[in-house]
Write an enzyme that holds these catalytic residues in place. Structure first.
Site, PDB file in Angstrom:
ATOM      1  N   ILE A  24       0.836  -1.201   0.000  1.00  0.00           N
ATOM      2  CA  ILE A  24       0.000   0.000   0.000  1.00  0.00           C
ATOM      3  C   ILE A  24       0.872   1.253   0.000  1.00  0.00           C
ATOM      4  O   ILE A  24       0.494   2.283  -0.589  1.00  0.00           O
ATOM      5  CB  ILE A  24      -1.014   0.001   1.179  1.00  0.00           C
ATOM      6  CG1 ILE A  24      -2.098   1.055   0.939  1.00  0.00           C
ATOM      7  CG2 ILE A  24      -0.341   0.226   2.508  1.00  0.00           C
ATOM      8  CD1 ILE A  24      -2.934   0.858  -0.298  1.00  0.00           C
ATOM      9  N   TYR A  67      12.826   2.148  11.823  1.00  0.00           N
ATOM     10  CA  TYR A  67      11.672   3.040  11.934  1.00  0.00           C
ATOM     11  C   TYR A  67      12.004   4.241  12.834  1.00  0.00           C
ATOM     12  O   TYR A  67      11.503   5.350  12.620  1.00  0.00           O
ATOM     13  CB  TYR A  67      10.457   2.279  12.473  1.00  0.00           C
ATOM     14  CG  TYR A  67       9.912   1.214  11.537  1.00  0.00           C
ATOM     15  CD1 TYR A  67      10.090   1.285  10.161  1.00  0.00           C
ATOM     16  CD2 TYR A  67       9.185   0.125  12.042  1.00  0.00           C
ATOM     17  CE1 TYR A  67       9.560   0.320   9.311  1.00  0.00           C
ATOM     18  CE2 TYR A  67       8.656  -0.840  11.197  1.00  0.00           C
ATOM     19  CZ  TYR A  67       8.848  -0.739   9.835  1.00  0.00           C
ATOM     20  OH  TYR A  67       8.329  -1.697   8.996  1.00  0.00           O
ATOM     21  N   LYS A 106      -5.540   1.945   7.653  1.00  0.00           N
ATOM     22  CA  LYS A 106      -6.696   1.298   8.245  1.00  0.00           C
ATOM     23  C   LYS A 106      -6.426  -0.189   8.413  1.00  0.00           C
ATOM     24  O   LYS A 106      -5.676  -0.740   7.618  1.00  0.00           O
ATOM     25  CB  LYS A 106      -7.966   1.517   7.421  1.00  0.00           C
ATOM     26  CG  LYS A 106      -7.862   1.392   5.901  1.00  0.00           C
ATOM     27  CD  LYS A 106      -7.372   0.140   5.239  1.00  0.00           C
ATOM     28  CE  LYS A 106      -8.018  -1.165   5.492  1.00  0.00           C
ATOM     29  NZ  LYS A 106      -7.440  -2.269   4.680  1.00  0.00           N
TER      30      LYS A 106
HETATM   31  N1  LIG Z   1      -5.798   1.805   1.925  1.00  0.00           N
HETATM   32  C1  LIG Z   1      -5.803   0.672   1.242  1.00  0.00           C
HETATM   33  O1  LIG Z   1      -6.420   0.559   0.177  1.00  0.00           O
HETATM   34  C2  LIG Z   1      -5.068  -0.488   1.772  1.00  0.00           C
HETATM   35  C3  LIG Z   1      -4.805  -1.550   0.926  1.00  0.00           C
HETATM   36  C4  LIG Z   1      -4.035  -2.569   1.408  1.00  0.00           C
HETATM   37  C5  LIG Z   1      -3.595  -2.530   2.713  1.00  0.00           C
HETATM   38  N2  LIG Z   1      -3.903  -1.510   3.527  1.00  0.00           N
HETATM   39  C6  LIG Z   1      -3.443  -1.477   4.918  1.00  0.00           C
HETATM   40  O2  LIG Z   1      -2.060  -1.145   4.894  1.00  0.00           O
HETATM   41  C7  LIG Z   1      -1.357  -1.921   5.861  1.00  0.00           C
HETATM   42  C8  LIG Z   1      -0.228  -2.632   5.143  1.00  0.00           C
HETATM   43  O3  LIG Z   1      -0.765  -3.501   4.157  1.00  0.00           O
HETATM   44  P1  LIG Z   1       0.145  -4.019   2.923  1.00  0.00           P
HETATM   45  O4  LIG Z   1      -0.732  -4.863   2.092  1.00  0.00           O
HETATM   46  O5  LIG Z   1       0.874  -2.896   2.295  1.00  0.00           O
HETATM   47  O6  LIG Z   1       1.143  -4.968   3.738  1.00  0.00           O
HETATM   48  P2  LIG Z   1       2.523  -5.644   3.329  1.00  0.00           P
HETATM   49  O7  LIG Z   1       2.906  -5.251   1.938  1.00  0.00           O
HETATM   50  O8  LIG Z   1       2.463  -7.090   3.648  1.00  0.00           O
HETATM   51  O9  LIG Z   1       3.532  -5.035   4.431  1.00  0.00           O
HETATM   52  C9  LIG Z   1       3.776  -3.706   4.582  1.00  0.00           C
HETATM   53  C10 LIG Z   1       5.179  -3.505   5.202  1.00  0.00           C
HETATM   54  O10 LIG Z   1       5.086  -3.558   6.606  1.00  0.00           O
HETATM   55  C11 LIG Z   1       6.405  -3.725   7.124  1.00  0.00           C
HETATM   56  N3  LIG Z   1       6.401  -4.654   8.265  1.00  0.00           N
HETATM   57  C12 LIG Z   1       6.705  -4.329   9.534  1.00  0.00           C
HETATM   58  N4  LIG Z   1       6.635  -5.380  10.339  1.00  0.00           N
HETATM   59  C13 LIG Z   1       6.298  -6.418   9.564  1.00  0.00           C
HETATM   60  C14 LIG Z   1       6.109  -7.804   9.826  1.00  0.00           C
HETATM   61  N5  LIG Z   1       6.281  -8.349  11.035  1.00  0.00           N
HETATM   62  N6  LIG Z   1       5.766  -8.606   8.794  1.00  0.00           N
HETATM   63  C15 LIG Z   1       5.582  -8.076   7.560  1.00  0.00           C
HETATM   64  N7  LIG Z   1       5.770  -6.771   7.262  1.00  0.00           N
HETATM   65  C16 LIG Z   1       6.124  -5.951   8.263  1.00  0.00           C
HETATM   66  C17 LIG Z   1       7.258  -4.200   5.952  1.00  0.00           C
HETATM   67  O11 LIG Z   1       8.039  -3.109   5.529  1.00  0.00           O
HETATM   68  P3  LIG Z   1       9.616  -2.962   5.815  1.00  0.00           P
HETATM   69  O12 LIG Z   1      10.241  -4.275   5.487  1.00  0.00           O
HETATM   70  O13 LIG Z   1       9.986  -1.856   4.912  1.00  0.00           O
HETATM   71  O14 LIG Z   1       9.798  -2.596   7.253  1.00  0.00           O
HETATM   72  C18 LIG Z   1       6.235  -4.507   4.896  1.00  0.00           C
HETATM   73  O15 LIG Z   1       6.728  -4.318   3.583  1.00  0.00           O
HETATM   74  C19 LIG Z   1      -2.383  -2.832   6.535  1.00  0.00           C
HETATM   75  O16 LIG Z   1      -2.744  -2.285   7.775  1.00  0.00           O
HETATM   76  C20 LIG Z   1      -3.568  -2.828   5.581  1.00  0.00           C
HETATM   77  O17 LIG Z   1      -4.820  -2.929   6.235  1.00  0.00           O
HETATM   78  C21 LIG Z   1      -4.607  -0.478   3.073  1.00  0.00           C
END
Ligand SMILES: NC(=O)c1ccc[n+]([C@@H]2O[C@H](COP(=O)([O-])OP(=O)(O)OC[C@H]3O[C@@H](n4cnc5c(N)ncnc54)[C@H](OP(=O)(O)O)[C@@H]3O)[C@@H](O)[C@H]2O)c1
Length: 338
Positions: A24, A67, A106
């Protein structure tokens, strides 16, 4: 609404720091081209080097290997928290304690207790804080709120909203992993729950049923939220099927039918009790994430510490609703009180 007084030293360009270089965050950076006066200046990952590919892709100069280093970067005005939800509270707290404005993906947090803690901390520090419920800021949602406020729908009676997306049953993916806050409710169900909250306010009665994935998070959850005025919100969310993701608002005089996926709508119709139809087009530009960024910029420039469109007390109330739904369906997460 809070006031930042001297605007907290906000620069002419709103300088974003991305915390968590995932999916995201990438969509957000891509969409920010639509928001003049905004720039992503830094990204922080859990470990050094992890964000280099992300930074190269989006032309971000400052890369932090922790972070803490990101939130302490003096060139960052606003931290965008884009980690999976179980980490929202702790990393947003780091950013607040560093005196930064914060936009948190969110769901805002994992539960209402965490939400209250963030709000208390940001108010004590006098910093800006907002949940990144991006759909609220779309032109279609602005227009929907205007129609409701005009009284044209009469007394509001019923919100029906659902959001379903099919995901392969991948136990490694965060959506199926309780440790990463998986499940339909917190990831997808938050959209119709937030929509109902925007239209009807906080519910006073909640009931829900749910079925789990093999990993124990919710695969599909249906809920009814109602209030003392006898208004209902009937909501379903699922990871098992791509549904039309429809939303309707029905009042005594007229109803609103949102076209297509309600959460990224570009048009809706107002249908009178007599069958008259008026279509309202409110096209979305880009993915749509930049509208929330624009709202953050607007608030910071106005010296506000929260957005009147996504108020902090409402983000807490939404988490209270989700807590109560989880209590009904027996959905718990590691480290939470229930
Ligand atoms: N607004 C929207 O349309 C939308 C869409 C999808 C998701 N979201 C929200 O955005 C958030 C992230 O979702 P995403 O799909 O982007 O997730 P993702 O790609 O799986 O992970 C996001 C990032 O979080 C960091 N991270 C920190 N601790 C972690 C852990 N223990 N395991 C995995 N990653 C960790 C990592 O970044 P680093 O390695 O750089 O630290 C990872 O690349 C969620 O809360 C979700 O609900 C919103």
């Amino acid at each position: 609404m809070g006031d930042m007084g001297d605007m907290g030293g906000i620069s002419a360009t709103i300088r974003w720091g991305i915390l968590g270089a995932g999916d995201i965050a990438s969509a957000f950076c891509g969409d920010l081209v639509h928001a003049p006066g905004h720039s992503v200046v830094a990204v922080g990952a859990r470990v050094p080097g992890a964000s280099d590919a992300f930074a190269d892709r989006w032309g971000i100069e400052r890369r932090h290997g922790s972070y803490v280093d990101l939130v302490e970067d003096p060139d960052v005005d606003v931290v965008y928290v884009a980690t999976p939800h179980p980490f929202h509270h702790d990393v947003a707290m780091l950013a607040i304690e560093a005196g930064k404005a914060v936009l948190v993906e969110k769901p805002f947090t994992m539960d209402a207790t965490q939400a209250r803690a963030l709000v208390t901390a940001s108010r004590a520090r006098g910093t800006f804080l907002m949940e990144a419920m991006w759909t609220r800021f779309l032109p279609s949602f602005v227009a929907i709120r205007e129609v409701i406020a005009s009284g044209r729908l009469g007394e509001l009676v019923l919100v029906t909203a659902e959001l379903g997306q099919w995901f392969p049953h991948d136990v490694e993916h965060r959506l199926f992993n309780g440790e990463l806050g998986g499940g339909a409710l917190l990831d997808l169900g938050i959209y119709p729950v937030s929509f109902a909250s925007m239209v009807l306010g906080s519910p006073t009665r909640i009931t829900a049923v749910s079925d789990p994935t093999t990993t124990g998070v919710d695969a599909q959850t249906s809920m009814i939220l109602s209030d003392d005025a006898g208004r209902h919100a009937v909501i379903t969310t699922t990871l098992r099927a791509t549904t039309p993701s429809l939303a309707l608002i029905s009042g005594t005089e007229a109803r609103i039918e949102i076209e297509g996926n309600f959460y990224n709508a570009s048009a809706f119709s107002i249908i009178g009790r007599d069958g008259s139809v008026e279509r309202v087009a409110a096209p979305r530009v880009g993915h749509g994430l930049w509208y929330e960024a624009a709202e953050v910029g607007r608030c910071l420039r106005a010296g506000l510490t929260e957005s009147p469109v996504m108020p902090l007390m409402e983000s807490i109330s939404i988490m209270e609703t989700l807590d109560e739904v989880r209590r009904h369906i027996g959905l718990t997460y590691p480290g939470l009180a229930r």
